[in-house]
Write a protein that holds these residues in place. Structure first.
Motif, short mmCIF file in Angstrom:
data_model
loop_
_atom_site.label_atom_id
_atom_site.label_comp_id
_atom_site.label_asym_id
_atom_site.label_seq_id
_atom_site.Cartn_x
_atom_site.Cartn_y
_atom_site.Cartn_z
N VAL A 81 69.43 57.55 35.47
CA VAL A 81 68.97 58.61 34.57
C VAL A 81 67.45 58.73 34.69
O VAL A 81 66.89 59.83 34.76
CB VAL A 81 69.40 58.34 33.11
CG1 VAL A 81 68.86 59.42 32.17
CG2 VAL A 81 70.90 58.23 33.00
N ILE A 82 66.78 57.59 34.76
CA ILE A 82 65.32 57.57 34.94
C ILE A 82 64.96 58.19 36.29
O ILE A 82 64.04 59.01 36.39
CB ILE A 82 64.78 56.13 34.83
CG1 ILE A 82 65.01 55.59 33.42
CG2 ILE A 82 63.30 56.06 35.21
CD1 ILE A 82 64.81 54.10 33.27
N VAL A 83 65.70 57.82 37.33
CA VAL A 83 65.44 58.38 38.67
C VAL A 83 65.56 59.90 38.65
O VAL A 83 64.70 60.61 39.18
CB VAL A 83 66.41 57.76 39.71
CG1 VAL A 83 66.35 58.54 41.03
CG2 VAL A 83 66.10 56.30 39.95
N ALA A 84 66.62 60.42 38.03
CA ALA A 84 66.80 61.87 37.98
C ALA A 84 65.62 62.56 37.31
O ALA A 84 65.13 63.59 37.78
CB ALA A 84 68.11 62.21 37.25
N TYR B 119 57.78 56.39 43.60
CA TYR B 119 57.66 56.31 42.15
C TYR B 119 57.43 54.86 41.75
O TYR B 119 58.18 53.97 42.17
CB TYR B 119 58.93 56.86 41.48
CG TYR B 119 59.19 58.30 41.81
CD1 TYR B 119 58.56 59.32 41.11
CD2 TYR B 119 60.04 58.65 42.86
CE1 TYR B 119 58.78 60.66 41.43
CE2 TYR B 119 60.27 59.98 43.18
CZ TYR B 119 59.64 60.97 42.46
OH TYR B 119 59.85 62.29 42.78
N GLU B 120 56.43 54.66 40.92
CA GLU B 120 56.13 53.31 40.45
C GLU B 120 57.34 52.71 39.75
O GLU B 120 58.04 53.39 39.00
CB GLU B 120 54.93 53.37 39.47
CG GLU B 120 54.40 52.02 39.10
CD GLU B 120 53.15 52.10 38.24
OE1 GLU B 120 52.61 51.03 37.92
OE2 GLU B 120 52.71 53.20 37.88
N HIS B 121 57.60 51.46 39.99
CA HIS B 121 58.72 50.69 39.42
C HIS B 121 60.08 51.08 40.02
O HIS B 121 61.07 50.44 39.70
CB HIS B 121 58.80 50.79 37.89
CG HIS B 121 57.52 50.45 37.20
ND1 HIS B 121 56.95 49.20 37.27
CD2 HIS B 121 56.69 51.21 36.43
CE1 HIS B 121 55.81 49.20 36.56
NE2 HIS B 121 55.64 50.40 36.06
N ILE B 122 60.12 52.11 40.82
CA ILE B 122 61.40 52.55 41.41
C ILE B 122 61.35 52.44 42.93
O ILE B 122 62.29 52.00 43.57
CB ILE B 122 61.74 53.99 40.99
CG1 ILE B 122 62.01 54.03 39.48
CG2 ILE B 122 62.95 54.52 41.77
CD1 ILE B 122 62.19 55.41 38.92
#
Length: 196
Positions: A129-132, A177-180
């Motif tokens: 969900v965060i990735v989206a 993306y940071e943390h991803i």
């Protein structure tokens, strides 16, 4: 699970440069149009100011149906923009409606997503969900597009694509993306796609 996020581009500029009376009518009207244009059984998880977070559990719709749905979102969104332009043509900020606002759509395949009931709404939680949501912040060089994450594309067999089909128009992109980390995706510019 399929995650689909139609997001109104130009939202912040529109909200900051127009009066409250106008933007309080325009934005809900456009979000409603997106919600009522859903023809493939997507469920609404959240309405997020300038975006709708849709999801669909179970079997993914055929890719052609998914792209057709996105095209329909886009057509109906622009039809509603034209109506709003006409309705507010006498408002001093009325002409900025179609000049400022557009639509981008992120499609992502999610695994390990849980849902939490909050009131009458279903809140989706999980890394995908965060990735989206992060995919909405990207370096794509067009303003209105459909972005398909590589994780979603891998769920489909693209070998049977007709060279004249929308899949021939896919362009590749990636962002960090940071943390991803790095996320790869494909995208289609909606403007020429709609004219076909």
């Amino acid at each position: 699970m399929l995650i689909c996020i139609p997001d109104i581009s130009g939202f912040t500029k529109f909200m900051s440069e127009t009066d409250y009376e106008l933007n309080s009518k325009v934005v809900p009207s456009l979000l409603n149009e997106i919600i009522y244009s859903n023809k493939i059984g997507l469920k609404v998880s959240e309405i997020e100011g300038d975006a709708v977070l849709f999801f669909k559990r179970g079997e993914l719709p055929p890719l052609k149906n998914l792209i057709t749905q996105c095209q329909f979102f886009y057509k109906q969104f622009h039809k509603q923009l034209a109506t709003l332009n006409d309705d507010f043509k006498n408002n001093k900020d009325g002409k900025t409606i179609s000049e400022t606002l557009g639509l981008k759509i992120v499609l992502h395949y999610a695994e390990g997503v849980d849902s939490v009931q909050i009131g009458k709404h279903i809140k989706l939680v999980g890394e995908d969900v965060i990735v989206a949501h992060r995919l909405l912040k990207n370096k794509i060089d067009c303003e209105e597009y459909i972005l398909l994450s590589n994780k979603l594309i891998k769920q489909y067999d693209l070998k049977e694509a007709n060279p004249n089909d929308y899949l021939a128009q896919l362009k590749q992109g990636k962002d960090y993306y940071e943390h991803i980390g790095e996320i790869q995706y494909s995208y289609i510019d909606l403007k020429p796609l709609i004219n076909n």
